[in-house]
Design a protein around this motif. Sequence first.
Motif, short mmCIF file in Angstrom:
data_model
loop_
_atom_site.label_atom_id
_atom_site.label_comp_id
_atom_site.label_asym_id
_atom_site.label_seq_id
_atom_site.Cartn_x
_atom_site.Cartn_y
_atom_site.Cartn_z
N ALA A 156 0.81 -1.36 0.11
CA ALA A 156 -0.03 -0.28 -0.14
C ALA A 156 0.71 1.44 -0.11
CB ALA A 156 -1.05 -0.03 1.17
N PHE A 157 1.87 0.98 0.80
CA PHE A 157 2.86 2.39 0.83
C PHE A 157 3.67 2.67 -0.39
CE2 PHE A 157 2.15 1.70 5.29
CZ PHE A 157 1.81 3.00 5.73
N GLU A 158 4.04 1.46 -1.09
CA GLU A 158 4.83 1.55 -2.49
C GLU A 158 3.69 2.18 -3.30
OE1 GLU A 158 6.18 -1.90 -3.49
OE2 GLU A 158 6.81 -2.53 -1.65
N GLY A 159 2.43 1.86 -3.26
CA GLY A 159 1.50 2.35 -4.26
C GLY A 159 1.17 3.86 -4.09
N LEU A 160 1.23 4.28 -2.80
CA LEU A 160 1.18 5.66 -2.36
C LEU A 160 2.13 6.40 -2.80
CD1 LEU A 160 -0.40 5.54 1.09
CD2 LEU A 160 -1.60 6.38 -0.72
#
Length: 630
Positions: A156-160
């Motif tokens: 999720a943080f990589e996507g953000l």
Amino acid sequence: MELKILPNINTPEDLRQLPEEQLSALCEELRSDIVSELSVNPGHLASSLGVIELTVALHYVFSTPYDRIVWDVGHQAYAHKILTGRRDLFKTNRKFGGLRPFPSPDESEYDTFACGHASNSISAALGMSVAAMQKKEEDRHIVAVIGDGAMSGGLAFEGLNNASDKPNNMLIILNDNNMSIDQSVGGMKQYLLNLHTSSTYNRLRFRAARTLQKWGIIDENRRRTILRFNNAMKSLITRQKNIFEGMDIRYFGPMDGHDIKQLVRVLKEIKDMKGPKLLHIKTTKGKGYQPAEEEATIWHAPGKFDAETGERKVDETPKPPKFQDVFGETILELARRNPRIVGITPAMPTGCSLSLMMKEMPERTYDVGIAEGHAATFAGGLAKEGMQPFCNIYSAFSQRAYDNIIHDVALLDLPVVFCLDRAGLVGEDGPTHHGAFDLAALRPIPNVTIASPYDEHELRRLMYTAQLPGKGTFVIRYPRGRGELLDWQCPLEEVPVGKGRTIKEGTDLAVISLGPIGKDATRAIAEAERTLGCSIAHYDLRFLKPIDEEMLSEIGSKFSKVITIEDGVKAGGMGSAVLEYFSDKGTVPHLVRLGLPDSFVPHGSVAEERRLVGLDNDSIVQTISSLLKA
């Protein structure tokens, strides 16, 4: 409740014809319909009840299926299924041949992506949003719906991070109910609890931005600079730093996720804004059904219950414990003896029964959130400094930690015990949750011992063995559900690593099994001997790695016909390992491998799934009969 509106909603287009005044009533009808159906056909209840208003608002405001809604995990998507033409089929949900347990593009055009595992929605939605821009489909809206628990996952943080850097118009809905399945944990949980943004401020900002764009004062090239200045000023005034706005993602909220009118209004206001956006809503898991609101973890998937009283229908007949409970009791027993033992789980303490140790020894148990890769590397760090971690991960979810297991544990030959729950076929949760690949995936990794217990006693003994000095990286896989032993407690004794055992002697044919499916093989062998008049030997391999070469040598010298049985994929699994051994030794008997096929096995009961793939009793007997005649 009498359903007056819902029976007339066959597609989201029908929903969009309703006046806004009827949306609240529709939400209540959806709740009633879901509770009624799940009381007799069990599924994921609390999660779906918590997002009724959000689901209605999304399909009301956005032109689905042209606009894309990407659900994270999918536990919460029952209202989505009902509103998208599947209400009449909802009674087949999770049943063999019926509706799939989670949204799937193979089932409906409204289901935009696979969502059996958490934290992938932002990355997938970002890809869709960038694709829409590449294809000049500027009017296509992409929405990712992610929970606060799933937001703890690294993906999720990589996507953000990427969303803040690549041109896109994605909208992220952060569904914050302070829960995943168990209580959410970690810094993100606390951050969301403390995060407050003025709705008045946001409303004024929306209007000001629209006016400036209309006058031509702001264009897209200047938007990012102005947005950064705006975020910096807001942080200065409110003395609050917003992680999302710090990444150039417009943040709106938090707002009441059960206020359908406000949700519709805000979604209409922000849907056409350019650039990545995040709407933070606060919801209650189990909303509208008191038992589920009060005990959301239990009511995540409660089984059958009385819809009127909320009384769960529990069979009080004495039964053997679940394998997960044997794990939970055994690690607690071991931890009382061995002060170096610590327990780790990625957000499933109740699901894997580490909660038993967590209750007695909270300082020695770690729920790391939905972060399987981190769980493995965290365990490696603990082991490097002298601790003895037991890292419990569902088999299917351990796939996400594959590199971490190799690079951060096995490469260093660290004493981490990976307990892979839900190995093999899992039943109604289907292909996203089957523990099909762990044997084949882990077998090539150096420094790794791989074992699977025949029964509950063997599970306890393997756990005891794994924590003894010098055992290195140790994998123990076991299935979902109950075993067969009421007297599951037994002395904790060491098992010789790499040594199988003979279950039964025989002369005509040998069966080699690995793990609890050996119990099924035992029954099939007894039936085959009774009906076919033959003599069959049965060997429990117990360890896939190191494999028991002495036992295989004995089998190769005594039998010309061999069957291997495993509940993992045949490609690269236990049967392949046995074949490789015989080939290397130059003595290859006529060998038939039984295991999971080179395809994703659909959902259904475990019995139905085993019958489908040829691992049920009749199929094993038939294989024995055919091989004897060959």
